[in-house]
Design a protein around this motif. Structure first.
Motif, PDB file in Angstrom:
ATOM      1  N   PRO A  83       0.826  -1.219   0.000  1.00  8.61           N
ATOM      2  CA  PRO A  83       0.000   0.000   0.000  1.00  8.61           C
ATOM      3  C   PRO A  83       0.853   1.260   0.000  1.00  8.61           C
ATOM      4  CG  PRO A  83       0.030  -1.007   2.181  1.00  8.61           C
ATOM      5  CD  PRO A  83       0.744  -1.957   1.272  1.00  8.61           C
ATOM      6  N   HIS A  84       0.360   2.294  -0.714  1.00  9.44           N
ATOM      7  CA  HIS A  84       0.981   3.619  -0.731  1.00  9.44           C
ATOM      8  C   HIS A  84      -0.112   4.651  -0.462  1.00  9.44           C
ATOM      9  CE1 HIS A  84       5.150   2.955  -2.221  1.00  9.44           C
ATOM     10  NE2 HIS A  84       4.626   1.811  -2.603  1.00  9.44           N
ATOM     11  N   GLY A  85      -0.190   5.106   0.769  1.00  7.88           N
ATOM     12  CA  GLY A  85      -1.256   6.014   1.136  1.00  7.88           C
ATOM     13  C   GLY A  85      -2.577   5.273   1.276  1.00  7.88           C
ATOM     14  N   GLU A  86      -3.659   6.021   1.216  1.00  5.37           N
ATOM     15  CA  GLU A  86      -4.981   5.444   1.452  1.00  5.37           C
ATOM     16  C   GLU A  86      -5.550   4.749   0.236  1.00  5.37           C
ATOM     17  OE1 GLU A  86      -9.375   6.912   3.100  1.00  5.37           O
ATOM     18  OE2 GLU A  86      -7.686   8.330   2.921  1.00  5.37           O
ATOM     19  N   TYR A  87      -5.159   5.181  -0.979  1.00  4.38           N
ATOM     20  CA  TYR A  87      -5.844   4.693  -2.173  1.00  4.38           C
ATOM     21  C   TYR A  87      -4.954   3.929  -3.150  1.00  4.38           C
ATOM     22  CZ  TYR A  87      -9.364   8.037  -0.635  1.00  4.38           C
ATOM     23  OH  TYR A  87     -10.285   8.725   0.099  1.00  4.38           O
ATOM     24  N   PHE A  88      -3.632   4.044  -3.057  1.00  2.29           N
ATOM     25  CA  PHE A  88      -2.761   3.510  -4.092  1.00  2.29           C
ATOM     26  C   PHE A  88      -1.954   2.315  -3.598  1.00  2.29           C
ATOM     27  CE2 PHE A  88      -3.529   7.930  -5.226  1.00  2.29           C
ATOM     28  CZ  PHE A  88      -3.939   7.786  -6.547  1.00  2.29           C
ATOM     29  N   GLU A  89      -1.546   1.497  -4.561  1.00  4.96           N
ATOM     30  CA  GLU A  89      -0.782   0.290  -4.270  1.00  4.96           C
ATOM     31  C   GLU A  89       0.299   0.121  -5.337  1.00  4.96           C
ATOM     32  OE1 GLU A  89      -4.056  -2.722  -2.396  1.00  4.96           O
ATOM     33  OE2 GLU A  89      -4.222  -2.280  -4.537  1.00  4.96           O
ATOM     34  N   ALA A  90       1.314  -0.703  -5.014  1.00  2.00           N
ATOM     35  CA  ALA A  90       2.390  -1.002  -5.954  1.00  2.00           C
ATOM     36  C   ALA A  90       2.808  -2.452  -5.780  1.00  2.00           C
ATOM     37  CB  ALA A  90       3.581  -0.073  -5.741  1.00  2.00           C
ATOM     38  N   ASP A  91       3.342  -3.037  -6.836  1.00  2.00           N
ATOM     39  CA  ASP A  91       3.920  -4.372  -6.726  1.00  2.00           C
ATOM     40  C   ASP A  91       4.952  -4.580  -7.817  1.00  2.00           C
ATOM     41  OD1 ASP A  91       2.399  -4.822  -8.993  1.00  2.00           O
ATOM     42  OD2 ASP A  91       1.128  -6.364  -8.114  1.00  2.00           O
ATOM     43  N   PHE A  92       5.712  -5.662  -7.658  1.00  2.00           N
ATOM     44  CA  PHE A  92       6.753  -6.045  -8.614  1.00  2.00           C
ATOM     45  C   PHE A  92       6.561  -7.508  -8.936  1.00  2.00           C
ATOM     46  CE2 PHE A  92      11.164  -7.815  -9.127  1.00  2.00           C
ATOM     47  CZ  PHE A  92      11.336  -7.371 -10.433  1.00  2.00           C
ATOM     48  N   ILE A  93       6.526  -7.857 -10.226  1.00  2.00           N
ATOM     49  CA  ILE A  93       6.256  -9.223 -10.670  1.00  2.00           C
ATOM     50  C   ILE A  93       7.414  -9.680 -11.554  1.00  2.00           C
ATOM     51  CG2 ILE A  93       4.634 -10.735 -11.866  1.00  2.00           C
ATOM     52  CD1 ILE A  93       2.473  -8.597 -11.337  1.00  2.00           C
ATOM     53  N   PRO A  94       8.408 -10.381 -10.980  1.00  2.00           N
ATOM     54  CA  PRO A  94       9.499 -10.917 -11.807  1.00  2.00           C
ATOM     55  C   PRO A  94       9.044 -12.151 -12.593  1.00  2.00           C
ATOM     56  CG  PRO A  94       9.799 -11.544  -9.523  1.00  2.00           C
ATOM     57  CD  PRO A  94       8.590 -10.654  -9.558  1.00  2.00           C
ATOM     58  N   ARG A  95       9.764 -12.460 -13.648  1.00  2.00           N
ATOM     59  CA  ARG A  95       9.412 -13.625 -14.456  1.00  2.00           C
ATOM     60  C   ARG A  95      10.642 -14.147 -15.183  1.00  2.00           C
ATOM     61  NH1 ARG A  95       6.315  -9.539 -17.116  1.00  2.00           N
ATOM     62  NH2 ARG A  95       7.409  -8.630 -18.899  1.00  2.00           N
ATOM     63  N   MET A  96      10.550 -15.404 -15.624  1.00  2.00           N
ATOM     64  CA  MET A  96      11.565 -16.015 -16.469  1.00  2.00           C
ATOM     65  C   MET A  96      10.854 -16.983 -17.403  1.00  2.00           C
ATOM     66  SD  MET A  96      11.699 -19.405 -15.379  1.00  2.00           S
ATOM     67  CE  MET A  96      13.322 -19.952 -15.850  1.00  2.00           C
ATOM     68  N   GLY A  97      11.476 -17.264 -18.544  1.00  5.20           N
ATOM     69  CA  GLY A  97      10.830 -18.153 -19.493  1.00  5.20           C
ATOM     70  C   GLY A  97      11.780 -18.598 -20.581  1.00  5.20           C
ATOM     71  N   ALA A  98      11.282 -19.513 -21.416  1.00  5.52           N
ATOM     72  CA  ALA A  98      12.074 -20.043 -22.523  1.00  5.52           C
ATOM     73  C   ALA A  98      11.138 -20.515 -23.624  1.00  5.52           C
ATOM     74  CB  ALA A  98      12.970 -21.185 -22.047  1.00  5.52           C
ATOM     75  N   SER A  99      11.660 -20.540 -24.842  1.00  6.69           N
ATOM     76  CA  SER A  99      10.925 -21.030 -26.007  1.00  6.69           C
ATOM     77  C   SER A  99      11.795 -22.035 -26.740  1.00  6.69           C
ATOM     78  CB  SER A  99      10.559 -19.889 -26.963  1.00  6.69           C
ATOM     79  OG  SER A  99       9.814 -18.892 -26.306  1.00  6.69           O
ATOM     80  N   LEU A 100      11.163 -23.043 -27.315  1.00  4.98           N
ATOM     81  CA  LEU A 100      11.893 -24.086 -28.037  1.00  4.98           C
ATOM     82  C   LEU A 100      11.110 -24.465 -29.287  1.00  4.98           C
ATOM     83  CD1 LEU A 100      14.254 -26.151 -28.088  1.00  4.98           C
ATOM     84  CD2 LEU A 100      12.771 -27.712 -26.803  1.00  4.98           C
ATOM     85  N   GLY A 101      11.786 -24.484 -30.421  1.00  7.85           N
ATOM     86  CA  GLY A 101      11.135 -24.890 -31.660  1.00  7.85           C
ATOM     87  C   GLY A 101      11.866 -24.347 -32.869  1.00  7.85           C
ATOM     88  N   ASN A 102      11.427 -24.778 -34.054  1.00  7.08           N
ATOM     89  CA  ASN A 102      12.077 -24.286 -35.268  1.00  7.08           C
ATOM     90  C   ASN A 102      11.678 -22.850 -35.591  1.00  7.08           C
ATOM     91  OD1 ASN A 102       9.395 -25.210 -35.995  1.00  7.08           O
ATOM     92  ND2 ASN A 102       9.994 -25.023 -38.134  1.00  7.08           N
ATOM     93  N   VAL A 103      10.635 -22.323 -34.933  1.00  8.03           N
ATOM     94  CA  VAL A 103      10.258 -20.926 -35.110  1.00  8.03           C
ATOM     95  C   VAL A 103      11.127 -20.028 -34.232  1.00  8.03           C
ATOM     96  CG1 VAL A 103       8.391 -19.236 -34.853  1.00  8.03           C
ATOM     97  CG2 VAL A 103       7.901 -21.523 -35.732  1.00  8.03           C
ATOM     98  N   MET A 104      11.292 -20.387 -32.987  1.00  7.07           N
ATOM     99  CA  MET A 104      12.057 -19.566 -32.041  1.00  7.07           C
ATOM    100  C   MET A 104      12.637 -20.455 -30.948  1.00  7.07           C
ATOM    101  SD  MET A 104      12.702 -16.201 -31.481  1.00  7.07           S
ATOM    102  CE  MET A 104      11.271 -15.323 -32.153  1.00  7.07           C
ATOM    103  N   THR A 105      13.908 -20.259 -30.637  1.00 10.05           N
ATOM    104  CA  THR A 105      14.540 -20.903 -29.484  1.00 10.05           C
ATOM    105  C   THR A 105      15.281 -19.818 -28.716  1.00 10.05           C
ATOM    106  OG1 THR A 105      14.784 -23.035 -30.605  1.00 10.05           O
ATOM    107  CG2 THR A 105      16.192 -22.619 -28.703  1.00 10.05           C
ATOM    108  N   GLN A 106      14.850 -19.559 -27.481  1.00 11.93           N
ATOM    109  CA  GLN A 106      15.416 -18.468 -26.705  1.00 11.93           C
ATOM    110  C   GLN A 106      15.126 -18.689 -25.223  1.00 11.93           C
ATOM    111  OE1 GLN A 106      13.326 -14.966 -28.122  1.00 11.93           O
ATOM    112  NE2 GLN A 106      11.527 -15.410 -26.907  1.00 11.93           N
TER     113      GLN A 106
END
Length: 351
Positions: free
Chosen positions: A205-228
C-alpha cells in the motif's frame, strides 16, 4: 484475406463449442463462468513507423479454474501437464489462441531482395496452453504462476501475411509493401513456450488509495520458429491493483493474459506499469531464414531486450490496456531500435 477469415471462423467455432461444453458442465454444478476472452493487437503504426515487426494479432480464450473440456485432447493435455511442475486440477486453467505475425524490411517500395534488411515473413498459428497458480514453496508470502503453451502453424505464403498487411494498408490508404515475392518459403512451425512468474500475495500500500507491486518472471521457447531464454519483470502502481500476474505482456515475450489470479477488490482498477525483459536468442526463423531450405537471412543479434510502458483499466469484467514498446536491434545492420504499440482487451464471460 478470405482464407484467413475462414481460418479464424473455424477456429473460433471449435473454441466456442469447447467453451459452451464446459459451461454446460458447470451449470450442473451451479457454476456459470464461460472463461475469459481476449484480443490483442500489436502494430508499429501505433508508434508512427512501418518496418521490421509490423503487426501481431492474437485472439484467445482462458478457461475458469478446474476446467474439464480438455479431456478429449488428452495427448496435448498430458504433454503440457508434464512440462508444468505444479499441476493441480483445481487451480489449473486451459486456453486456446489463434494468431498471426507479420515482419517486413524498412523499404516498402523495393521489389528486389533487400539483402541487408530482415526478410519478409508471416507466421499463422494456433495454440493450446495450460496455466497454474500455487503458493511458493520457498516463501509463503508469495504466489507462483506457470504457463506452458504449444503452438503449431505455418511460415511462408500460407500464413497470409501479405494479404493481411495489404488489407490494413488499403483500409488506411497507405502504399503496400512491394517485396512480398521475396518472403520466407513455406515451412510448418512448432513452438513450445514456458513462463514462470512470482508475486506477493498482496500489493504494497501507498497512502490510502494507491498500491504497488513487482512481478518478476523467467521463461524459454523451443522450436524451429524460435529458441530463446530470458528473464525480466513488471512494476505496477495505481488504484486497487488486481491480485493477478498482469499487466498484459507482449504477444511474444510474456504471457499476454493477465487474468491468472484474483480480480481487484472493487469494480474499478487503474494502474500504470513498466516492464523490462532481456533474452538470449539462439534461433529466430524470421531472421535466420528457413530451417530446411535456402532463403533470405540476416545475421541476428543474440542478446535482445524489450522496454515497455503502459496503462491498464479494469471495470467489472472488462480489462483494457495499452502498451508502448521499444525493442533493441535484432540483427547486424539494423539502424534503429524497433518501436510498436500494443492494445489488448479482455472480457470475463458468463453463461
Amino acid at each position: 484475406m478470405i482464407g484467413m477469415t475462414r481460418l479464424f471462423l473455424i477456429f473460433l467455432t471449435v473454441a466456442c463449442g469447447l467453451s459452451i461444453a464446459h459451461a454446460d458442465g458447470d451449470v450442473a454444478s451451479g457454476k456459470s463462468e464461460l472463461g475469459t476472452f481476449s484480443i490483442q493487437h500489436e502494430n508499429d503504426l501505433f508508434a508512427g513507423t512501418d518496418r521490421h515487426y509490423s503487426s501481431g494479432l492474437r485472439i484467445s480464450w482462458l478457461s475458469p479454474e478446474g476446467d474439464n473440456v480438455w479431456e478429449p485432447l488428452g495427448v496435448v493435455q498430458g504433454l503440457l501437464q508434464t512440462v508444468a511442475q505444479e499441476y493441480n486440477r483445481e487451480r489449473t486453467r486451459f486456453g486456446w489462441a489463434l494468431g498471426q505475425d507479420i515482419y517486413t524490411p524498412e523499404n516498402r517500395l523495393a521489389t528486389d531482395l533487400i539483402s541487408d534488411d530482415r526478410p519478409y515473413a508471416g507466421w499463422l498459428y494456433g495454440s493450446l496452453s495450460i496455466h497454474t497458480v500455487t503458493a511458493d514453496p520457498n516463501d509463503r508470502t508469495r504466489k507462483v504462476s506457470e504457463s506452458v503453451e504449444l503452438s503449431l502453424g505455418v511460415v511462408g505464403p500460407e500464413s497470409l501475411g501479405e494479404e493481411a498487411q495489404d488489407f490494413i494498408h488499403e483500409a488506411r490508404l497507405i502504399d503496400p509493401f512491394r517485396g512480398w515475392a521475396n518472403q520466407l518459403k513455406t515451412e510448418p512451425g512448432i513452438l513450445l513456450n514456458y513462463e514462470r512468474k512470482w508475486r506477493r500475495r498482496d500489493p504494497i500500500p501507498h497512502g490510502e488509495y494507491f498500491e504497488a507491486d513487482f512481478i518478476p518472471r523467467m521463461g524459454a521457447s523451443l522450436g524451429n520458429v524460435m529458441t530463446q531464454a530470458g528473464a525480466g519483470g513488471a512494476v505496477r502502481f495505481g488504484y486497487n491493483l488486481p491480485r493477478d500476474f498482469g499487466p498484459p505482456g507482449l504477444i511474444h515475450g510474456s504471457q499476454p493474459l493477465s487474468s491468472l489470479g484474483s480480480p481487484p477488490k472493487g469494480d474499478f482498477s487503474a494502474y500504470a506499469f513498466f516492464m523490462a525483459d532481456g533474452r538470449f536468442v539462439a534461433h529466430n526463423i524470421f531472421l535466420d531464414g528457413n530451417t530446411f531450405r535456402d532463403s533470405h537471412s540476416v545475421d541476428k543479434k543474440h542478446w535482445v531486450a524489450d522496454l515497455t510502458v503502459g496503462v491498464a483499466l479494469i471495470y467489472g469484467r472488462f480489462t483494457l490496456a495499452y502498451t508502448n514498446a521499444l525493442r533493441t536491434k535484432e540483427f547486424d545492420g539494423q539502424d534503429r531500435a524497433s518501436r510498436f504499440g500494443s492494445v489488448s482487451a479482455s472480457f470475463q464471460a458468463f453463461f
